[in-house]
Design an enzyme around this catalytic site. Structure first.
Site: not given
Ligand SMILES: Cc1ncc(COP(=O)(O)O)c(C=O)c1O
Length: 416
Positions: A132, A209, A212, A235, A373
């Site tokens: 991202h 990261d 998600q 999220k 993104c």
């Protein structure tokens, strides 16, 4: 067009699973027709999260770490209790948890503070092509300041990281490897254990990261072996404006502040200022304290669910979707690597993803279109129109997928 029958009765594979239903989510309960398939952008909130934040404002609202009064103490206790909840959720220690505005700010913090103080000209930062923009641009900014070099890790055809190419890129100049736990655009999950072990062999640090991944997989940062882990509250069924940076204590302790202001200091004078230890050194100004309470409620709520059942449910829905897509002429899922979360990026023969999404929206089905993104990923896949992304969460149902597939079939009959 094929003749797949889009009926819920065709699927009875998860009727027994004890999952939270739409009734626990006020927005979904008050919009029974809505099919929310844009969970990778943000999740809907369970009532317990809304209640926790409301109760905090109604009963305990005061600024934290400041008040000479009982409300101030209660608010500070709630804020620090939220830090403990986050730590428990990812198996970390509370002093390793820095509250940020979200995953983006957490990565910016690491890039600015760790990168700005550690990277030298010629040092290398390896980023996967799946990333991202939040895990690309902060590194580009620090590379401009320091002369460090960004090296993209290429992908295989199925969207998975090319591990052979990765190992070739790794070397004595590699200082940081920053990768997603789960691609927001394709759902592909890189092999973190292998990546981290390889990065360790050249003494590079690893940032994962989890923006998600955290909503779909249990996370144990102590077992993971990375150095930094980041995610956003919104999220993972929590509020907006709050996120988390986890870092190893010894690394956080050695990092300089990145923003100055109240609460991140030990002593301030015009002759010189000294700084508080981590994590407070990185939390300048009034933090989003009510949101931390909401985040803690979301994580406690999620931790109390059967996460294995949820993962099975989401996988079953993804398979239902993938199976149904096979019957739709000209529709293809991009990113077919076997290691996948419940996210599908679709491309169409002739129809433009934006037009398809518009038709779906008219049928109360919310999906996302565009490059998600992830510009470098779309460029590497040659997808100038981007994709239409379907991203699932625990409250989605077989009937949601049935409705999506039926609507896609109708739409494509018109557009293709
Ligand atoms: C993989 C990934 N990383 C980082 C981010 C940035 O998250 P936020 O905008 O909440 O800071 C996102 C948001 O979509 C994401 O999907």
């Amino acid at each position: 067009m094929g003749i797949y029958r889009f009926t819920s009765s065709a699927h009875s594979f998860m009727d027994h699973l004890p999952l939270p239903d739409r009734a626990s989510f006020p927005l979904l309960a008050t919009n029974p027709e809505l099919v929310w398939l844009d969970n990778a952008a943000t999740t809907q909130k369970p009532r317990v999260v809304l209640d926790a934040e409301r109760r905090f404002y109604e009963e305990s609202n005061a600024n934290v770490h400041r008040g000479g009064h009982r409300l101030g103490h209660a608010a500070t206790e709630a804020y620090e209790a939220a830090r403990k909840t986050v730590a428990r959720f990812i198996n970390a220690r509370p002093e390793e948890i820095v509250f940020t505005r979200g995953a983006t700010e957490a990565i910016n913090l690491v890039a600015y503070s760790w990168g700005g103080s550690q990277l030298k000209a010629g040092d290398e930062v390896l980023l996967s092509t799946l990333e991202h923009h939040a895990n690309i641009v902060p590194w580009q900014l620090v590379a401009q300041r320091t002369g460090a070099v960004i090296k993209p890790i290429p992908l295989q055809e199925d969207g998975q990281i090319d591990m052979t190419a990765f190992c070739t890129l790794l070397g004595p100049r590699t200082r940081m490897v920053a990768v997603s736990q789960m691609s927001n655009a394709l759902g592909v999950c890189p092999p973190l254990a292998q990546l981290i072990a390889a990065a360790r062999s050249v003494n590079a640090l690893v940032l994962v990261d989890g923006a998600q991944g955290v909503a779909h997989q249990s996370v144990d940062v102590s077992a993971l072996g990375a150095d930094f882990y980041v995610f956003s509250g919104h999220k993972v069924f929590g509020p907006t404006g709050i996120g988390v940076l986890w870092g190893r204590t010894e690394i956080l302790d050695a990092m300089p502040p990145w923003q100055g202001g109240g609460e991140m200091i030990e002593r301030v004078s015009f002759d010189g200022t000294t700084f508080a230890p981590a994590p407070r050194r990185f939390e300048a100004g009034t933090p989003a304290f009510a949101q931390t309470v909401g985040l803690a409620a979301a994580l406690d709520w999620l931790a109390a669910q059967d996460r294995i059942a949820i993962a099975q449910h989401e996988t079953a829905l993804y398979q239902q979707l993938a199976e149904g897509i096979r019957y739709l002429d000209g529709v293809r899922i991009v990113g077919t690597a076997p290691e996948k979360g419940p996210i599908a990026s679709l491309v169409f023969g002739r129809a433009h993803p934006y037009d398809v999404a518009q038709f779906l929206d008219e049928r109360d089905i919310a999906v996302r279109v565009g490059s998600h993104c992830a510009g470098p990923l779309m460029q590497s896949l040659g997808l100038s129109q981007g994709t239409l992304r379907v991203s699932l969460a625990l409250y989605n149902t077989q009937s949601d997928i049935d409705r999506l597939l039926a609507a896609l079939q109708d739409t494509l009959e018109l557009l293709q």
